[in-house]
Scaffold this active site. Sequence first.
Site, mmCIF file in Angstrom:
data_model
loop_
_atom_site.group_PDB
_atom_site.id
_atom_site.type_symbol
_atom_site.label_atom_id
_atom_site.label_comp_id
_atom_site.label_asym_id
_atom_site.label_seq_id
_atom_site.Cartn_x
_atom_site.Cartn_y
_atom_site.Cartn_z
ATOM 1 N N LYS A 22 -11.226 3.308 -5.591
ATOM 2 C CA LYS A 22 -11.474 3.357 -4.150
ATOM 3 C C LYS A 22 -10.195 3.781 -3.441
ATOM 4 O O LYS A 22 -9.151 3.146 -3.592
ATOM 5 C CB LYS A 22 -11.937 2.000 -3.622
ATOM 6 C CG LYS A 22 -12.377 2.069 -2.169
ATOM 7 C CD LYS A 22 -12.797 0.724 -1.641
ATOM 8 C CE LYS A 22 -13.340 0.890 -0.218
ATOM 9 N NZ LYS A 22 -12.403 1.620 0.668
ATOM 10 N N ASP A 24 -7.813 4.658 -0.084
ATOM 11 C CA ASP A 24 -7.576 4.152 1.264
ATOM 12 C C ASP A 24 -7.116 5.319 2.128
ATOM 13 O O ASP A 24 -5.923 5.571 2.282
ATOM 14 C CB ASP A 24 -6.521 3.044 1.239
ATOM 15 C CG ASP A 24 -6.450 2.282 2.553
ATOM 16 O OD1 ASP A 24 -7.311 2.523 3.426
ATOM 17 O OD2 ASP A 24 -5.546 1.448 2.709
ATOM 18 N N GLU A 169 -6.761 -0.536 -4.119
ATOM 19 C CA GLU A 169 -7.710 -1.266 -3.280
ATOM 20 C C GLU A 169 -8.924 -1.777 -4.042
ATOM 21 O O GLU A 169 -9.489 -2.805 -3.711
ATOM 22 C CB GLU A 169 -8.159 -0.373 -2.123
ATOM 23 C CG GLU A 169 -8.938 -1.103 -1.066
ATOM 24 C CD GLU A 169 -9.191 -0.241 0.162
ATOM 25 O OE1 GLU A 169 -9.954 -0.689 1.046
ATOM 26 O OE2 GLU A 169 -8.652 0.875 0.238
#
Length: 310
Positions: A22, A24, A169
């Site tokens: 994931k 950011d 993340e």
Amino acid sequence: MLATPGRLPSASLDAAYAYEVKQDGQRCIAYVSGDGSVLLRSRSGTDITAAYPDLSDLGRGLGSRPAVLDGEIIAPDREGRADFQRLQSRMGLAGSPARAARMARRIPAHLVLFDVLFLDTESLTRTVYSERRAVLEGLNLVGSNWSTPAAIVGHGQQALEMTRSAGLEGLVGKRLASPYQPGIRSRSWIKIRNVKTADIIIGGWLPGRGRLADLPGALLMGQPRSSGLQFVGSVGTGWTDADRTRLADVLTDLATGTCPFAERPTVTGARWVEPSLVAEVRYTTRTHAGRLRQPSWHRLRLDLSPDDLR
């Protein structure tokens, strides 16, 4: 297509998912015309092409093949990890090409590609993820300012531990048999974070103390419910003085004499604002009343509007 917050799939379903890191950053759809030009649009549909001149050569990697690509624009730190604070200085510059060019030299952007929605003359949105992913990887889109990181099929727990140890993340788990659903927050995509986060609406603020008296010491947070904007607490940690100053300018322009919350919070000295700003905060858990425990500031979400949270 948007992901639904959740947990890792069960062990029996693990092999039915691919896992991606994931990122950011700023979500982006890239429209590559086939003549070398590229149009970049944010999640809201805004044309952000001029803000990222360092991504303008993406079309050359596809030659004469038109395509629509999905990805995330990040600003990597020295270790190659996405740093949203660095990226913030690149966002919002579409109307200032000269400044965008200067910032591109100081803080290069990188486009992480993870899906292909259209290629040549064919829409791929009804094609399952595993096949779209094979098409994307076959394009070999690797450059100084863009890449197609690997997706791991199965082994979700190991992948999540890897992101945690690397300070990342979290993961996005994508069902291999899922089509692409534009505009839908789908349960076929699951975002698994290493920390809990929440998108909140800023409804007011409390002044700081001493030298910070003219700056926000805490923000009053709300989340939309059927009864209106529910107060979910205040956040006053996790930001820099530069964050406070930047927010103070914006909040002053949004000042109003009316409390935007469905039930007025029992706070003294609150300054109310029009509930039009969305921010992301980190927190540990929620109380029975829905308040966020130990919230800390993460970022302002200029790519979201309050309507996106309803």
